[in-house]
Design a protein around this motif. Structure first.
Motif, PDB file in Angstrom:
ATOM      1  N   MET A 106       6.677  -2.666  -9.034  1.00 27.51           N
ATOM      2  CA  MET A 106       7.784  -2.071  -9.790  1.00 27.51           C
ATOM      3  C   MET A 106       7.293  -1.490 -11.110  1.00 27.51           C
ATOM      4  O   MET A 106       7.735  -0.423 -11.539  1.00 27.51           O
ATOM      5  CB  MET A 106       8.862  -3.128 -10.034  1.00 27.51           C
ATOM      6  CG  MET A 106       9.546  -3.624  -8.778  1.00 27.51           C
ATOM      7  SD  MET A 106      10.686  -2.423  -8.089  1.00 27.51           S
ATOM      8  CE  MET A 106      12.099  -2.710  -9.160  1.00 27.51           C
ATOM      9  N   SER A 162       3.720 -12.098  -4.561  1.00 24.06           N
ATOM     10  CA  SER A 162       3.232 -11.111  -3.594  1.00 24.06           C
ATOM     11  C   SER A 162       2.985  -9.740  -4.217  1.00 24.06           C
ATOM     12  O   SER A 162       2.471  -8.845  -3.544  1.00 24.06           O
ATOM     13  CB  SER A 162       4.214 -10.980  -2.430  1.00 24.06           C
ATOM     14  OG  SER A 162       5.477 -10.501  -2.885  1.00 24.06           O
ATOM     15  N   SER A 166      15.781   1.229  -6.309  1.00 21.49           N
ATOM     16  CA  SER A 166      14.699   0.436  -5.744  1.00 21.49           C
ATOM     17  C   SER A 166      14.779  -0.951  -6.349  1.00 21.49           C
ATOM     18  O   SER A 166      14.783  -1.108  -7.563  1.00 21.49           O
ATOM     19  CB  SER A 166      13.342   1.080  -6.086  1.00 21.49           C
ATOM     20  OG  SER A 166      12.284   0.292  -5.617  1.00 21.49           O
ATOM     21  N   GLU A 201      13.414 -11.781  -4.125  1.00 22.23           N
ATOM     22  CA  GLU A 201      12.874 -12.773  -3.211  1.00 22.23           C
ATOM     23  C   GLU A 201      13.544 -12.611  -1.855  1.00 22.23           C
ATOM     24  O   GLU A 201      14.708 -12.221  -1.750  1.00 22.23           O
ATOM     25  CB  GLU A 201      13.142 -14.177  -3.756  1.00 22.23           C
ATOM     26  CG  GLU A 201      12.559 -14.446  -5.125  1.00 22.23           C
ATOM     27  CD  GLU A 201      11.046 -14.410  -5.160  1.00 22.23           C
ATOM     28  OE1 GLU A 201      10.497 -14.093  -6.214  1.00 22.23           O
ATOM     29  OE2 GLU A 201      10.425 -14.702  -4.121  1.00 22.23           O
ATOM     30  N   ALA A 248      13.503  -5.164  -6.378  1.00 19.78           N
ATOM     31  CA  ALA A 248      12.593  -6.218  -5.957  1.00 19.78           C
ATOM     32  C   ALA A 248      13.343  -7.531  -5.975  1.00 19.78           C
ATOM     33  O   ALA A 248      13.990  -7.872  -6.939  1.00 19.78           O
ATOM     34  CB  ALA A 248      11.391  -6.291  -6.903  1.00 19.78           C
ATOM     35  N   ASP A 280      14.594  -5.260 -10.842  1.00 19.39           N
ATOM     36  CA  ASP A 280      13.754  -6.399 -10.476  1.00 19.39           C
ATOM     37  C   ASP A 280      14.614  -7.660 -10.488  1.00 19.39           C
ATOM     38  O   ASP A 280      14.913  -8.203 -11.542  1.00 19.39           O
ATOM     39  CB  ASP A 280      12.594  -6.507 -11.466  1.00 19.39           C
ATOM     40  CG  ASP A 280      11.508  -7.459 -10.990  1.00 19.39           C
ATOM     41  OD1 ASP A 280      11.782  -8.246 -10.066  1.00 19.39           O
ATOM     42  OD2 ASP A 280      10.402  -7.416 -11.539  1.00 19.39           O
ATOM     43  N   GLN A 320       5.526  -6.032   2.321  1.00 23.34           N
ATOM     44  CA  GLN A 320       4.372  -6.147   1.445  1.00 23.34           C
ATOM     45  C   GLN A 320       3.172  -6.743   2.176  1.00 23.34           C
ATOM     46  O   GLN A 320       2.035  -6.341   1.964  1.00 23.34           O
ATOM     47  CB  GLN A 320       4.724  -7.030   0.237  1.00 23.34           C
ATOM     48  CG  GLN A 320       3.577  -7.261  -0.735  1.00 23.34           C
ATOM     49  CD  GLN A 320       3.130  -5.975  -1.378  1.00 23.34           C
ATOM     50  OE1 GLN A 320       3.909  -5.060  -1.546  1.00 23.34           O
ATOM     51  NE2 GLN A 320       1.864  -5.889  -1.719  1.00 23.34           N
ATOM     52  N   LEU A 325      12.399  -3.945  -1.976  1.00 23.13           N
ATOM     53  CA  LEU A 325      11.047  -4.473  -1.865  1.00 23.13           C
ATOM     54  C   LEU A 325      11.170  -5.987  -1.807  1.00 23.13           C
ATOM     55  O   LEU A 325      11.601  -6.607  -2.776  1.00 23.13           O
ATOM     56  CB  LEU A 325      10.206  -4.062  -3.075  1.00 23.13           C
ATOM     57  CG  LEU A 325      10.225  -2.583  -3.463  1.00 23.13           C
ATOM     58  CD1 LEU A 325       9.356  -2.353  -4.688  1.00 23.13           C
ATOM     59  CD2 LEU A 325       9.757  -1.726  -2.307  1.00 23.13           C
ATOM     60  N   THR A 326      10.795  -6.574  -0.695  1.00 23.04           N
ATOM     61  CA  THR A 326      10.994  -8.008  -0.533  1.00 23.04           C
ATOM     62  C   THR A 326       9.672  -8.705  -0.281  1.00 23.04           C
ATOM     63  O   THR A 326       8.724  -8.110   0.244  1.00 23.04           O
ATOM     64  CB  THR A 326      11.946  -8.310   0.644  1.00 23.04           C
ATOM     65  OG1 THR A 326      11.319  -7.921   1.870  1.00 23.04           O
ATOM     66  CG2 THR A 326      13.264  -7.560   0.483  1.00 23.04           C
ATOM     67  N   GLY A 327       9.617  -9.967  -0.648  1.00 28.57           N
ATOM     68  CA  GLY A 327       8.411 -10.749  -0.444  1.00 28.57           C
ATOM     69  C   GLY A 327       8.458 -12.018  -1.263  1.00 28.57           C
ATOM     70  O   GLY A 327       9.244 -12.131  -2.210  1.00 28.57           O
ATOM     71  N   LYS A 343       5.483  -7.882  -6.085  1.00 24.13           N
ATOM     72  CA  LYS A 343       6.668  -7.018  -6.201  1.00 24.13           C
ATOM     73  C   LYS A 343       6.832  -6.469  -7.614  1.00 24.13           C
ATOM     74  O   LYS A 343       7.017  -5.265  -7.806  1.00 24.13           O
ATOM     75  CB  LYS A 343       7.925  -7.792  -5.790  1.00 24.13           C
ATOM     76  CG  LYS A 343       7.918  -8.315  -4.372  1.00 24.13           C
ATOM     77  CD  LYS A 343       9.236  -8.951  -3.991  1.00 24.13           C
ATOM     78  CE  LYS A 343       9.670 -10.058  -4.947  1.00 24.13           C
ATOM     79  NZ  LYS A 343       8.712 -11.191  -4.943  1.00 24.13           N
ATOM     80  N   SER A 344       6.775  -7.340  -8.602  1.00 26.42           N
ATOM     81  CA  SER A 344       6.969  -6.889  -9.982  1.00 26.42           C
ATOM     82  C   SER A 344       5.841  -5.966 -10.425  1.00 26.42           C
ATOM     83  O   SER A 344       6.071  -5.001 -11.178  1.00 26.42           O
ATOM     84  CB  SER A 344       7.075  -8.091 -10.926  1.00 26.42           C
ATOM     85  OG  SER A 344       8.263  -8.821 -10.683  1.00 26.42           O
TER      86      SER A 344
END
Length: 230
Positions: free
Chosen positions: A48, A42, A194, A198, A196, A166, A214, A36-38, A44-45
């Protein structure tokens, strides 16, 4: 393994509402590696935390092993986390008075594993992340990168079906990060990772597979596994 259907999350303070996620739908199969990138902020956390059953969505449905989880009680959610999920957070969250081995053994204690196995299994996982010579060291005797390796080893000892990470290698140099991520026994083992992170080339190189966009709030084509160039 994991399905999200039109999941949204907003935070409320008085009459103010702050939307964080809107209409997220995705599916992650067992054994799949997903990033999961962004950019920072945005969501992500937040996503998660929802996937990890640490928070509840404002709307939408989350399924683990095809079973909806939104109506589970707090105790039932805790049991689901203990049996199916593993977590690596941005900070290591190690107990300062425990050795590396005992920190890694904690999840086994909560599962009622015997003392003998609580010594054997953590030692094996610590060797896997390159800390075979540091098992008796406490966190204040380890570097920041070594503490994060312990934090990565801790959920792996339970062999979780879904491992949530994360920014798991933020305190490691690029070579160590690549070694750890490439060596994780995820693909083909029935477990899912999975992560997360940057947006940067290292994150994409470390985590080939689906990338959840995202901003677009959709999952790119499953066959498009090549990391995009910056």
């Amino acid at each position: 393994m994991l399905t999200l259907l039109d999941v949204s999350k907003e935070y409320r303070s008085g009459r103010a509402r702050t939307p964080v996620l809107a209409g997220i739908s995705l599916s992650i199969a067992a054994g799949e590696l997903c990033a999961l990138t962004g950019p920072s902020g945005s969501g992500k956390s937040t996503l998660m935390n929802l996937i990890g059953l640490l928070d509840r969505p404002t709307a939408g449905e989350i399924k683990i092993d095809a079973s909806p989880v939104q109506h589970l009680t707090s105790d039932e959610l805790a049991a689901k986390r203990n049996q199916a999920l593993g977590f690596v957070f941005q900070s290591s969250h190690l107990l300062p008075h425990l050795s590396a081995l005992d920190n890694v053994a904690l999840p086994l204690l909560y599962r009622g594993i015997s003392l003998g196995e609580r010594r054997k299994q953590p030692a094996s996982v610590l060797q896997h992340v390159g800390l075979a010579q540091r098992t008796s060291h406490r966190p204040d005797e380890l570097s920041g990168g070594q503490c994060q390796r312990v934090a990565i080893a801790r959920p792996l000892v339970t062999r979780p079906r879904l491992l949530l990470a994360d920014e798991p290698t933020g305190n490691l140099d690029s070579k160590s990060a690549e070694d750890i991520m490439c060596s994780q026994p995820c693909g083909g083992s029935g477990r899912t990772l999975s992560g997360a992170k940057e947006i940067d080339a290292v994150a994409l190189a470390m985590a080939p597979g689906w990338v959840v966009d995202q901003q677009a709030r959709r999952t790119p084509h499953h066959d498009d596994r090549r990391p995009k160039q910056k």
